[in-house]
Design a protein around this motif. Sequence first.
Motif, PDB file in Angstrom:
ATOM      1  N   ALA B 120       0.851  -1.198   0.000  1.00 43.38           N
ATOM      2  CA  ALA B 120       0.000   0.000   0.000  1.00 43.38           C
ATOM      3  C   ALA B 120       0.883   1.242   0.000  1.00 43.38           C
ATOM      4  O   ALA B 120       1.084   1.888   1.029  1.00 43.38           O
ATOM      5  N   PRO B 121       1.427   1.584  -1.171  1.00 43.71           N
ATOM      6  CA  PRO B 121       2.379   2.713  -1.196  1.00 43.71           C
ATOM      7  C   PRO B 121       1.757   4.032  -0.772  1.00 43.71           C
ATOM      8  O   PRO B 121       2.406   4.847  -0.120  1.00 43.71           O
ATOM      9  N   ILE B 122       0.481   4.238  -1.134  1.00 42.61           N
ATOM     10  CA  ILE B 122      -0.139   5.519  -0.785  1.00 42.61           C
ATOM     11  C   ILE B 122      -0.283   5.604   0.739  1.00 42.61           C
ATOM     12  O   ILE B 122       0.010   6.647   1.346  1.00 42.61           O
ATOM     13  N   ARG B 151     -14.203  17.933  -5.861  1.00 41.32           N
ATOM     14  CA  ARG B 151     -15.361  17.920  -6.779  1.00 41.32           C
ATOM     15  C   ARG B 151     -14.885  17.693  -8.213  1.00 41.32           C
ATOM     16  O   ARG B 151     -15.517  16.989  -8.989  1.00 41.32           O
ATOM     17  N   LYS B 152     -13.751  18.291  -8.546  1.00 38.82           N
ATOM     18  CA  LYS B 152     -13.206  18.094  -9.899  1.00 38.82           C
ATOM     19  C   LYS B 152     -12.796  16.634 -10.078  1.00 38.82           C
ATOM     20  O   LYS B 152     -13.061  16.025 -11.108  1.00 38.82           O
ATOM     21  N   ALA B 153     -12.158  16.089  -9.059  1.00 39.57           N
ATOM     22  CA  ALA B 153     -11.691  14.701  -9.143  1.00 39.57           C
ATOM     23  C   ALA B 153     -12.878  13.753  -9.263  1.00 39.57           C
ATOM     24  O   ALA B 153     -12.813  12.756  -9.989  1.00 39.57           O
ATOM     25  N   MET B 154     -13.940  14.094  -8.546  1.00 41.16           N
ATOM     26  CA  MET B 154     -15.134  13.229  -8.583  1.00 41.16           C
ATOM     27  C   MET B 154     -15.777  13.249  -9.967  1.00 41.16           C
ATOM     28  O   MET B 154     -16.438  12.296 -10.379  1.00 41.16           O
ATOM     29  N   THR B 159     -12.213   7.494 -11.661  1.00 36.73           N
ATOM     30  CA  THR B 159     -11.005   7.868 -10.928  1.00 36.73           C
ATOM     31  C   THR B 159     -11.188   7.609  -9.428  1.00 36.73           C
ATOM     32  O   THR B 159     -12.114   8.143  -8.821  1.00 36.73           O
ATOM     33  N   PRO B 160     -10.333   6.806  -8.815  1.00 33.19           N
ATOM     34  CA  PRO B 160     -10.465   6.584  -7.371  1.00 33.19           C
ATOM     35  C   PRO B 160     -10.102   7.843  -6.600  1.00 33.19           C
ATOM     36  O   PRO B 160      -9.156   8.532  -6.960  1.00 33.19           O
ATOM     37  N   ILE B 161     -10.852   8.147  -5.568  1.00 32.06           N
ATOM     38  CA  ILE B 161     -10.580   9.403  -4.844  1.00 32.06           C
ATOM     39  C   ILE B 161     -10.318   9.178  -3.357  1.00 32.06           C
ATOM     40  O   ILE B 161     -10.328  10.116  -2.565  1.00 32.06           O
ATOM     41  N   ASP B 162     -10.036   7.935  -3.016  1.00 33.66           N
ATOM     42  CA  ASP B 162      -9.741   7.658  -1.604  1.00 33.66           C
ATOM     43  C   ASP B 162      -8.534   8.471  -1.118  1.00 33.66           C
ATOM     44  O   ASP B 162      -8.475   8.917   0.024  1.00 33.66           O
ATOM     45  N   MET B 163      -7.605   8.662  -2.048  1.00 33.31           N
ATOM     46  CA  MET B 163      -6.400   9.416  -1.739  1.00 33.31           C
ATOM     47  C   MET B 163      -6.747  10.849  -1.294  1.00 33.31           C
ATOM     48  O   MET B 163      -6.127  11.392  -0.393  1.00 33.31           O
ATOM     49  N   ARG B 165      -9.491  11.782   0.090  1.00 32.74           N
ATOM     50  CA  ARG B 165     -10.125  11.750   1.407  1.00 32.74           C
ATOM     51  C   ARG B 165      -9.076  11.663   2.507  1.00 32.74           C
ATOM     52  O   ARG B 165      -9.224  12.232   3.585  1.00 32.74           O
ATOM     53  N   PHE B 562     -16.629  13.508   5.533  1.00 36.56           N
ATOM     54  CA  PHE B 562     -15.988  12.978   4.337  1.00 36.56           C
ATOM     55  C   PHE B 562     -14.460  12.852   4.494  1.00 36.56           C
ATOM     56  O   PHE B 562     -13.855  11.877   4.063  1.00 36.56           O
ATOM     57  N   LYS B 565     -11.506  10.598   7.897  1.00 35.74           N
ATOM     58  CA  LYS B 565     -10.648   9.420   7.829  1.00 35.74           C
ATOM     59  C   LYS B 565      -9.153   9.817   7.848  1.00 35.74           C
ATOM     60  O   LYS B 565      -8.349   9.257   8.586  1.00 35.74           O
TER      61      LYS B 565
END
Lengths: 202, 983
Positions: B120-122, B151-154, B159-163, B165, B562, B565
């Motif tokens: 899990a590098p991130i 919002r742009k990333a979403m 595109t995963p956006i966990d990063m 968060r 949101f 985490k």
Amino acid sequence: MPALIVTLLFMLALHATALPTVEEFAARLKPMAQNTTIQAEYTQTRHFKELDFNAVTTGAMAQEQGKRLAWTTTTPLKSICIFTEDSFQFWDEESKRTTTIKASRFPWIKMIFQLQTNWMNGDLAPLQKLFQLEITDDVTLCMTPLDQATKLFFSTITITFSEDFTTVRKVLFTEKTGDTIELVFKNTQYNAPIPPQTWRLP
Amino acid sequence: MPTRLLIAILRHRRILWMTTALAIAAMLLATLLCRQRFNHDLAFFFPTHSISGNMYRTLQKSRLTQAIPLEISCVPLAKNNRSAKALRTEQEALDTIAQKLSTLHNIASATACFSQGITAPIDDILASIPYTTSPTVLDTADPAAAVANLRKAMALPGTPIDMFRMDPFGFRLPLLERLQQFQALSGLAVDATDGYLISPDGSRALILVNTDFARPPNGGDIRTLFTSIERTVADILPEAKTTIVSPLQHNLENEMAVRRDILAVSLTSFIALLLLFFLVYKGAWDAVLIPLIPLAATIIVTGVLAICFQSLCMFIIGIGGGIAGLAVDQGIHVYGACAYGPQTHGSSPAQNLLRLLMPLSLSVITSAAVFLLVTFTGITAYIQLGIFSAATLLLNLFLSVTLLPTLLKRRPKPLLSLADFQPTPSLSLIISAIWLLLVIAAIALLPKLKTDFSIRAMDGTSAETLAAEEAFQQRWLNPEAGAMLVLTADSTENALKQCEQLADNPILKQAPLFHPAALWPSASTRQRHLNAWRTPEARERIRQLQLQLQAECAKAALPPRFFDKGFDRLNATLDSSKELQEPPTFQAISRHLLRHYDSSTTAILLTGAPKIAQTADIVQSLQAMPNVALVTSEAFQQAAAADIRPRLNRILLLLVPVLLLALFPVLKHPQHLLIIVLPGVTALLVGGGFAAWLGYKLTLVSLFSLVMLTGLVLDYGIFALHIAQSRQRTSVQTSLVLSAATTILTTGALLASKHPVMFHTGLVLSIGILLTALTALFVVPSLLRCTKGRLLRILPLLLLLACASGCMTNLTPQSLPQTLSDDEIIQFNRKFYAPTPHIYTMKTSYLWMDFTMLLAIRTDGRTIQAVGTATNGITLFSVTGTDPSERKCFFSDAIPPIAKRKFFPSLVYDLERIFANPLESLPHYSLIYGGNPCRLLEKKHGRFPLRNYQVVYYNWNDSTHSYDTILYRNFNTHTTLTLKRKQ
């Protein structure tokens, strides 16, 4: 004897419902590669498992086979992103600014563009190098990433094709966290001319 | 006194024979017993306190010179047709090979997969933020911008956006950029699927093998290791082709070349000498003693050195054959004087020998003195060679004078007698004219002589291996690949600290730099960051940011929790009492960039490939860091050139008084000195001219061979003087011809060697001796004849030639009307004295000491403002205040006292002289303008020999309104400033 008949019937039934192999599936998808352009409307639903929250985005996509790909979001934020093999451009209404990323600096742009092209035109050969392919039903392909870069984010990517294998109906990304991103396409048009303004950023 | 000594020796000759025989036997035994001490290590060729030496030793200590990149080419690796299963099978095979290689003797590790352990590098990057990043990033965090970016990333499809968060403010981005920088600078042309280094076409894989030799490996160790590696690969992938490209291959081939060439050179030399003696001394078996005595001297001296030195450079044994050849000269002269009865010379052998003793001793002493001067280079190989040669020559002189006469048989007449060369007036005129023409041509050609101070010029590796290395580089490295800097330290912590210091170096900062501490800093830096994140102010700022983000999320119709985490994770790290270990993602990189050995750690830094000017700056800045090396050929050349100049100057400065002192007994007239130096000077000039004409490049080896040649050529001058003064010319001339022939044959035998060190030594010595002998035998008598015995008459001509050589230029003179030139000068002054800031690298030189700093200067033509920064970033001095009366100068305590005393007091005035435009015309002040359009070329004040200062400006850059290089000399403080403009 009755037992033998039952067994034979069972085997016949089994044969009748057997799933196609990846090669057979790829053969069925071949006509998709003949398309020169694809245009569709899409709805993207992000589901955040931990928050039990859905975020929905709608828009349209347009693709010139192997050349360029545009995703235009209309709600909730108007934005346009254009992928080519060499670059990625993003514009949004809020900032009214365009961000350009060159593939020479970020090689993954080229890879993402290639992947999107591959699954939109049903070309499974290149996908086989990066994913473990599994046919889950007659029209659904489940891809489990093999390379580390994709594995970091996604557990699986599932593509559902239309029953006549002419179009991608749905793509479901399952993230490692359990969150999902579902892209559902509708009103798909093939080989229709794409308006030039699609490729122009405001 | 010498007569008594000779008589005493003749009486006790048996004791002398026995002592010599015993000494030979004992030293032969000692050499055999200590043979392990002989090795061919290139480190012998670098001075102890030098940039190039430090660079080489650092590289050696880093053991990068012992690394083995192992390329495996195999049909199953062809990627185009492989399935996921085939791919895994190949990866397993590579892992098995790496695992088996790791178990081999002398191998520390072998790696096929470079991302093992990374899951899990991130997560790794996010967890490390409080350790790797200063909490000042909290000040730039903007919650509104974070939500807008989200919002742009979403909006981006798939595109995963966990990063986002986990890290809403992008604290991870600098670390990701560094990782990207690492990837770019490493320049590996690979498809790093799953961390395996596979070529883009999938036909080749790379395994990195690190060796673990307890001592520098010899050829046998290397060959055994290579065979084991190839066998291991063949066991697992029988159809695979293994390619080993390693610096160890250079060690192996150098050793093989030297071993093979020593035999070839010795045999060639021996056969040539044998033939010569059979032809010259027909049937005289006692003549065999002439080469045997130098051989005995060589054996004795080698034995003594083997006992005295812990480690001996094998190349001196190779050169030893040549030195024995030089020493044969003394035997030839003694044989010529003692083997023939009174009927030949008209005097007894003892009288002949005594008469010859003075020139013979002088020639040996001058040669030995020059060889001993070579020890001042500080280069171990040359120190050993200097001692070896001087000792051999002196011992041989003793044995030739004492032992040889006792073993010779008397003969009525000489076996060989060369006619006395007494040129006729016309012949002497022709010879003198030819000599003069050659010297003039040589002087004209000498400026074109090229140099090659690269390490390759001393490397005996075969052309095939070098071509294979080149092809390997092209296969695996992108042309944009950066250069490597290597640093050694006594511990990992110190290595990381020094990496951090290097990253702050203003010169290195000009190019992208990646170092192990960029991802995982030193423990002290990590602790400092963590403590700063844990302060109440930082914790409060984090809490505020969390609340603000919650509010922004609510505004954007997102759940307020949101981003919680990421905050939970950050707070957990800050609350934890357990220190975070280096995350696996960073470990995967640092285990290759940080290598740990028994007592040291090596750090590898990657920098953008520097341009030539930048290389020079980096090399200069490395002077203060002896444990850091820039691993490029250009850097080594520049370092070698910077090292060699002061050492050569030192030797040349010492050479003159030492030789004058040694020659003092025979210098009864200034003409004698001219006769002695003429053959040598002619050889150096004509040889140099020929080298320039043929495009031969002067290497480090040929440079030091030239110094040795200086000592040897004086012998011929001394004998030329002896011939000119002596009545018995024939026997000395015959001996001189024979000496030259033997020396040329033995040093010429080195030309049979394929090893550049031996080859270039042989080339310089044999050509040099040939030219010297020809001058001594033919030119000196001819010139003496032409000048009627007054050779000093040619001195003004020689001086004129020397002066004329300084006037040679390729520039064509141009004439310019006065008004036009005035306009051009005004235009130029407007540009040069415009108040624009400039940055220069400034090297200050005082005697042989150099000190480099970065100079930022702003001038309006009248006053200056300047700041000088050391290579480690410390401000050394600053000058502020536009008006000279209000000027404030600051000098740092870091400046060494001698520099503070000698150089810094006048620095401000020095800089003013360079950059300011003098408004008042001073007496003896001159400004020289030239070029098209006119620009300032030179400023000077005072006249020779009472000059105050001189500034020379090079390469005007019209776009930046500054010069690329400025050279300034303050003749009062004896300080030189060399300024090079930063690009």
